[in-house]
Design a protein around this motif. Structure first.
Motif, PDB file in Angstrom:
ATOM      1  N   SER A   7     -12.346  -2.931 -20.277  1.00 62.32           N
ATOM      2  CA  SER A   7     -12.339  -4.434 -20.417  1.00 62.32           C
ATOM      3  C   SER A   7     -12.270  -5.077 -19.047  1.00 62.32           C
ATOM      4  O   SER A   7     -12.726  -6.214 -19.028  1.00 62.32           O
ATOM      5  CB  SER A   7     -11.039  -4.826 -21.303  1.00 62.32           C
ATOM      6  N   ARG A   8     -11.436  -4.551 -18.154  1.00 61.94           N
ATOM      7  CA  ARG A   8     -11.358  -5.253 -16.904  1.00 61.94           C
ATOM      8  C   ARG A   8     -12.786  -5.353 -16.276  1.00 61.94           C
ATOM      9  O   ARG A   8     -13.250  -6.347 -15.552  1.00 61.94           O
ATOM     10  CB  ARG A   8     -10.500  -4.595 -16.086  1.00 61.94           C
ATOM     11  N   PHE A   9     -13.505  -4.160 -16.303  1.00 63.07           N
ATOM     12  CA  PHE A   9     -14.618  -4.073 -15.730  1.00 63.07           C
ATOM     13  C   PHE A   9     -15.776  -5.044 -16.529  1.00 63.07           C
ATOM     14  O   PHE A   9     -16.788  -5.750 -15.749  1.00 63.07           O
ATOM     15  CB  PHE A   9     -15.389  -2.583 -15.912  1.00 63.07           C
ATOM     16  N   TYR A  10     -15.752  -5.271 -17.714  1.00 62.89           N
ATOM     17  CA  TYR A  10     -16.626  -6.133 -18.266  1.00 62.89           C
ATOM     18  C   TYR A  10     -16.446  -7.437 -18.093  1.00 62.89           C
ATOM     19  O   TYR A  10     -17.311  -8.253 -18.003  1.00 62.89           O
ATOM     20  CB  TYR A  10     -16.733  -5.896 -19.982  1.00 62.89           C
ATOM     21  N   TRP A  11     -15.073  -7.843 -18.299  1.00 61.92           N
ATOM     22  CA  TRP A  11     -14.814  -9.379 -18.148  1.00 61.92           C
ATOM     23  C   TRP A  11     -14.682  -9.735 -16.766  1.00 61.92           C
ATOM     24  O   TRP A  11     -15.025 -11.048 -16.632  1.00 61.92           O
ATOM     25  CB  TRP A  11     -13.542  -9.524 -18.868  1.00 61.92           C
ATOM     26  N   GLU A  12     -14.312  -8.972 -15.841  1.00 58.64           N
ATOM     27  CA  GLU A  12     -13.879  -9.753 -14.523  1.00 58.64           C
ATOM     28  C   GLU A  12     -15.305  -9.604 -13.603  1.00 58.64           C
ATOM     29  O   GLU A  12     -15.423 -10.389 -12.788  1.00 58.64           O
ATOM     30  CB  GLU A  12     -12.732  -8.932 -13.745  1.00 58.64           C
ATOM     31  N   GLY A  13     -16.146  -8.600 -13.763  1.00 59.06           N
ATOM     32  CA  GLY A  13     -17.381  -8.481 -12.957  1.00 59.06           C
ATOM     33  C   GLY A  13     -17.248  -8.485 -11.449  1.00 59.06           C
ATOM     34  O   GLY A  13     -16.544  -7.927 -11.015  1.00 59.06           O
ATOM     35  N   SER A  14     -17.863  -9.429 -10.879  1.00 64.66           N
ATOM     36  CA  SER A  14     -18.047  -9.544  -9.249  1.00 64.66           C
ATOM     37  C   SER A  14     -16.641 -10.086  -8.806  1.00 64.66           C
ATOM     38  O   SER A  14     -16.065 -11.101  -9.582  1.00 64.66           O
ATOM     39  CB  SER A  14     -19.413 -10.132  -8.909  1.00 64.66           C
ATOM     40  N   GLY A  15     -16.455  -9.902  -7.533  1.00 65.88           N
ATOM     41  CA  GLY A  15     -15.168 -10.420  -6.943  1.00 65.88           C
ATOM     42  C   GLY A  15     -14.075  -9.654  -7.334  1.00 65.88           C
ATOM     43  O   GLY A  15     -14.022  -8.976  -8.262  1.00 65.88           O
ATOM     44  N   THR A  16     -12.789 -10.072  -6.415  1.00 67.13           N
ATOM     45  CA  THR A  16     -11.676  -9.638  -6.565  1.00 67.13           C
ATOM     46  C   THR A  16     -10.910 -10.418  -7.524  1.00 67.13           C
ATOM     47  O   THR A  16      -9.704 -10.082  -7.733  1.00 67.13           O
ATOM     48  CB  THR A  16     -11.042  -9.354  -5.196  1.00 67.13           C
ATOM     49  N   LYS A  17     -11.057 -11.751  -7.860  1.00 68.55           N
ATOM     50  CA  LYS A  17     -10.447 -12.635  -8.784  1.00 68.55           C
ATOM     51  C   LYS A  17     -10.294 -12.195 -10.033  1.00 68.55           C
ATOM     52  O   LYS A  17     -11.173 -11.886 -10.686  1.00 68.55           O
ATOM     53  CB  LYS A  17     -10.919 -13.812  -8.583  1.00 68.55           C
ATOM     54  N   ARG A  18      -8.886 -12.312 -10.294  1.00 71.02           N
ATOM     55  CA  ARG A  18      -8.741 -11.890 -12.004  1.00 71.02           C
ATOM     56  C   ARG A  18      -9.318 -12.999 -12.786  1.00 71.02           C
ATOM     57  O   ARG A  18      -8.992 -13.829 -12.660  1.00 71.02           O
ATOM     58  CB  ARG A  18      -7.207 -11.620 -12.157  1.00 71.02           C
ATOM     59  N   LYS A  19      -9.773 -12.612 -13.998  1.00 69.05           N
ATOM     60  CA  LYS A  19     -10.295 -13.452 -14.754  1.00 69.05           C
ATOM     61  C   LYS A  19      -9.717 -13.319 -16.194  1.00 69.05           C
ATOM     62  O   LYS A  19      -9.308 -12.071 -16.454  1.00 69.05           O
ATOM     63  CB  LYS A  19     -11.937 -13.453 -14.749  1.00 69.05           C
ATOM     64  N   TYR A  20      -9.952 -14.497 -16.906  1.00 71.06           N
ATOM     65  CA  TYR A  20      -9.273 -14.330 -18.335  1.00 71.06           C
ATOM     66  C   TYR A  20     -10.213 -13.537 -19.107  1.00 71.06           C
ATOM     67  O   TYR A  20     -11.554 -13.283 -19.116  1.00 71.06           O
ATOM     68  CB  TYR A  20      -9.244 -15.859 -18.955  1.00 71.06           C
ATOM     69  N   HIS A  21      -9.655 -12.624 -20.197  1.00 75.23           N
ATOM     70  CA  HIS A  21     -10.425 -11.884 -21.227  1.00 75.23           C
ATOM     71  C   HIS A  21     -10.595 -12.834 -22.373  1.00 75.23           C
ATOM     72  O   HIS A  21      -9.345 -13.020 -23.154  1.00 75.23           O
ATOM     73  CB  HIS A  21      -9.772 -10.701 -21.381  1.00 75.23           C
TER      74      HIS A  21
END
Length: 251
Positions: free
Chosen positions: A114-128
């Motif tokens: 899920s981390r790979f799919y939702w966050e994609g590029s960059g090091t900033k954490r994104k919401y799932h």
């Protein structure tokens, strides 16, 4: 002679049911290092006890390490979806075909995927934005069709039950028949506990029975009330037989 020699530096000996002094004596006699359980063999942990979540940590790390090089790449959501299914979801398939993994192990897989799919590029954490269970639903049900590793694990283990019913031959089948089954039916009778593989089969056989349709021959391995042998399902699920369940009836 082939000229091959044993590499004692890579060899270990494991002992069971003896004292520490006896263990060391055996290791010295064989000129090997003294190993311990669990140990890895062909990528799978082998242990003299039930495996716990921590024993599967190397497999979870393997999934995470495979995803890490891609996290900084500028990939579209479609590309991440393909990589998630084609690579990350396939890494634990070998283990899931032999062991029924615990929920904690599948949660580790889902964390990395899920981390790979939702966050994609960059090091900033994104919401799932969507719960992972919803993402793993088939596309026809509104999901993305990502492999649900827990359900896939059950399917792969259920295939062994199917192979037993199909009378498949092999050393594995001979061991199960002689040690556990003997003259008993797999779904009809209760069985003693045993290896982790056998206990996993016992745990999921009710699920297999829900979808298995029986062809009645002698009737010794078919249960009249709970097995699906006629119509659209078992008699106990048929509205015509909604009365009290007959006691002790068998096929």
């Amino acid at each position: 002679m082939s000229g091959l020699r044993i590499n004692f530096h890579k060899s270990e000996v494991m002992t069971v049911g003896v004292t520490q002094e006896e263990q060391q004596l055996v290791a010295n006699m064989l000129n090997c290092k003294l190993g311990s359980f669990p140990f890895m063999y062909l990528g799978l942990p082998i242990s003299d006890r039930a495996l716990v979540v921590s024993d599967w940590e190397p497999l979870g790390l393997k999934v995470g390490k495979r995803a890490n090089p891609w996290l900084g790449k500028f990939l579209s959501s479609a590309a991440r979806l393909i990589l998630t299914n084609a690579c990350l979801s396939s890494l634990p398939m070998h283990a899931m075909g032999v062991f029924l993994l615990g929920d904690g192990v599948h949660q580790v897989f889902n964390k990395h995927r899920s981390r790979f799919y939702w966050e994609g590029s960059g090091t900033k954490r994104k919401y799932h934005w969507v719960h992972w269970d919803a993402v793993c639903k088939p596309k026809c049900l509104g999901g993305l069709g990502i492999v649900d590793t827990k359900l896939m694990n059950i399917r792969l283990m259920a295939k062994w039950i199917w192979r037993l019913y199909a009378a498949e031959q092999g050393l594995w089948a001979d061991i199960l028949h002689n040690k556990y089954l003997q003259t008993k039916g797999l779904l009809v009778d209760s069985h003693q506990s045993g290896s982790q593989f056998w206990n996993a089969i016992q745990k999921i056989k009710p699920l297999f029975g829900l979808g298995a349709r029986h062809r009645v021959r002698s009737g010794t391995s078919t249960r009249l009330w709970v097995d699906w042998w006629q119509g659209r399902g078992p008699l106990k699920a048929d509205p015509l037989f909604s009365g009290p369940r007959p006691g002790g009836l068998g096929g």
